[in-house]
Motif scaffolding. Structure first.
Motif: not given
Ligand SMILES: CC(C)(COP(=O)([O-])OP(=O)([O-])OC[C@H]1O[C@@H](n2cnc3c(N)ncnc32)[C@H](O)[C@@H]1OP(=O)([O-])[O-])[C@@H](O)C(=O)NCCC(=O)NCCSC(=O)C[C@@](C)(O)CC(=O)[O-]
Ligand SMILES: NC(=O)C1=CN([C@@H]2O[C@H](COP(=O)(O)OP(=O)(O)OC[C@H]3O[C@@H](n4cnc5c(N)ncnc54)[C@H](OP(=O)(O)O)[C@@H]3O)[C@@H](O)[C@H]2O)C=CC1
Length: 451
Positions: A341-368
């Motif tokens: 949830t850090i690195g790669g495109l995660t903090n760059l792509h606007p829709l990715v940022k939005l997707a992560l926000a919809v999921l409540g800004k998870p950490n990597a374990k939560e995203l798993m």
């Protein structure tokens, strides 16, 4: 027509690249230029951002970005963002979410988070000498010389977990590995791991060079083949599961017992039969990849890992399993997956940022957990359809719009067809037949001629 190779393509401007491809491969078609430009973003800065994600970019490739609501996960409701081009995937996930929402929802547990990487090297000499040097000196030096790289990760609670010298000479002459285990916290870890491994290789070479117990032939024999993380992470596992009393599985005129028998048999077949397992797991990856892409993660890494894991017992098998015990039906997946949830495109792509926000800004374990849930839900929906109505009924209902769009149907015609197929299963040829009838033509060619 034979085509010409191009020198310095990467250095051409975007317009130059487009001009080249259109002239070289598309017969100078002006419409192709329009198509490529039509997908550019009006906001030049945003377009530049997208261009720079990759190389030699000439346009953007859109994927539908959908939401599957009503996912009750660990007693909290979520809408899961999914980027996928295939019809019925988001609908199926949503349907499974709705089904389990009233039956206790999904539970997720991260079982482990260890990632791996290897320095692959060749050595012609005494193994015991190498092992002794590795255990008494080299291993500590590998840690010491990567202290700068690992400083921040250690401060977060991660870093290098273990180092092991592996003798692989029984499989390939003179082949050894340094196998390294890492905790990479909220990052997938590819860059961090590869940086550590490349430093390990330098240190290994330097340590052996400086050690007089090695002969000059042994020193000269060291060849670093490559330093790279492994995308197979069998010790980075998340479990997602659903369970309910068996009687809650009855629906319509299908009894709970009947459903469980059919469903369990379908899972068992996927466990023992690789032809079926491949399709079964493809259905699981429908859910997994969609969330992995929407959240800016590396779906090739996730795919590769899942399929290797599916073969871990010597034959390719199902990633999901089910059981009935003490009146409770349980269905689960153990998914090995390295996500960030850090690195790669995660903090760059606007829709990715939005997707992560919809999921409540998870950490990597939560995203798993979200990713595994999407895979399990998808598999549940697909199996449920397969063992009851058959897959085509629901899938083709969703695919109908694609067929109508290919036929360039009007909105009125589309509404007509949605109604027409309310009580019939969609097939490609029945849509075409009915479409021709509606337009009063014999075949699709006649429609094309009219244009
Ligand atoms: C397709 C459905 C969901 C239809 O199912 P249905 O029962 O006709 O749907 P419904 O109209 O009664 O609606 C029920 C709920 O389904 C969802 N739903 C229903 N329609 C939509 C829609 N248009 N857009 C969004 N969500 C939709 C939605 O949650 C909806 O609730 P509502 O929103 O009304 O409260 C069902 O038949 C199904 O789950 N089928 C499985 C489809 C599937 O697995 N597709 C993947 C592609 S096939 C494949 O690649 C994999 C495979 C199948 O080969 C894997 C394998 O073999 O294991
Ligand atoms: N085989 C493969 O799968 C390969 C994949 N890739 C690509 O690599 C990318 C992923 O690499 P990755 O190393 O994860 O990403 P990045 O290198 O983009 O970012 C990870 C870095 O972010 C920093 N960081 C800040 N906060 C945190 C935190 N809370 N938890 C963890 N790290 C944090 C760390 O650096 P620091 O500790 O220095 O602060 C960490 O190393 C993907 O784009 C993937 O496609 C690349 C090569 C091979």
């Amino acid at each position: 027509m034979k085509h010409q190779a191009v020198e310095g393509f990467s250095k051409l401007s975007k317009e130059g690249k487009i001009e080249w491809v259109v002239n070289e491969y598309l017969n100078g078609d002006e419409k192709a230029i329009q198509t490529l430009k039509q997908y550019w973003n009006d906001d030049a800065d945003l377009q530049k951002l997208h261009d720079e994600f990759s190389e030699n970019t000439v346009s953007n490739f859109y994927m539908p970005f959908g939401l599957a609501p009503n996912f009750l996960i660990n007693n909290e409701l979520f809408a899961i963002p999914m980027a996928v081009e295939e019809s019925s995937v988001v609908a199926a996930a949503s349907k499974a979410a709705k089904f389990w929402q009233t039956r206790g929802g999904f539970k997720t547990t991260v079982l482990s988070t260890t990632k791996l990487g290897h320095v692959h090297f060749m050595y012609e000499g005494d193994f015991e000498k190498l092992k002794n040097a590795f255990d008494t000196k080299i291993s500590a030096q590998l840690i010491e010389t990567t202290n700068d790289i690992t400083k921040n990760m250690r401060a977060r609670g991660g870093g290098i977990l273990a180092l092991e010298l592996i003798d692989k000479t029984s499989e390939l002459a003179n082949y050894y590995q340094i196998k390294a285990s890492f905790e990479t916290m909220d990052s997938m870890g590819a860059n961090f791991i590869n940086s550590c491994l490349e430093q390990f290789a330098k240190t290994l070479r330097a340590e052996i060079e400086a050690d007089d117990t090695f002969t000059s032939d042994e020193k000269d024999s060291i060849q670093i083949v490559m330093c790279i993380l492994s995308n197979y992470t069998p010790d980075c596992i998340v479990r997602a599961e659903v369970s309910c009393p068996i009687e809650q599985l009855a629906e319509g005129n299908v009894t709970a017992e009947e459903f469980i028998e059919k469903f369990s048999r379908a899972v068992r077949i996927a466990e023992i039969e690789p032809y079926r397992a491949t399709t079964h797991n493809k259905g699981i990856m429908n859910g997994i990849d969609s969330v992995v892409i929407a959240t800016g993660n590396d779906f090739r890494a996730v795919e590769a890992c899942a399929h290797t894991y599916a073969s871990k017992d010597g034959h390719y098998s199902s990633l999901t399993h089910c059981e009935v015990k003490d009146g409770i039906f349980r269905f689960w997946i153990d998914l090995p997956t390295a996500l960030g949830t850090i690195g790669g495109l995660t903090n760059l792509h606007p829709l990715v940022k939005l997707a992560l926000a919809v999921l409540g800004k998870p950490n990597a374990k939560e995203l798993m957990g979200f990713v595994a849930v999407a895979g399990l839900a998808q598999n549940f929906a697909a199996l449920r359809s397969l063992v009851t109505t058959g897959i085509q009924k629901g899938h083709m209902k969703m695919h109908l719009m694609n067929i109508l769009n290919q036929l360039e149907a009007t909105e009125n015609e589309k509404n007509y067809f949605v109604n027409y197929f309310k009580d019939k299963t969609v097939t490609h040829h029945t849509v075409i037949e009915e479409f021709c009838k509606l337009r009063g033509v014999k075949n699709v060619e006649e429609i094309k001629k009219d244009k």
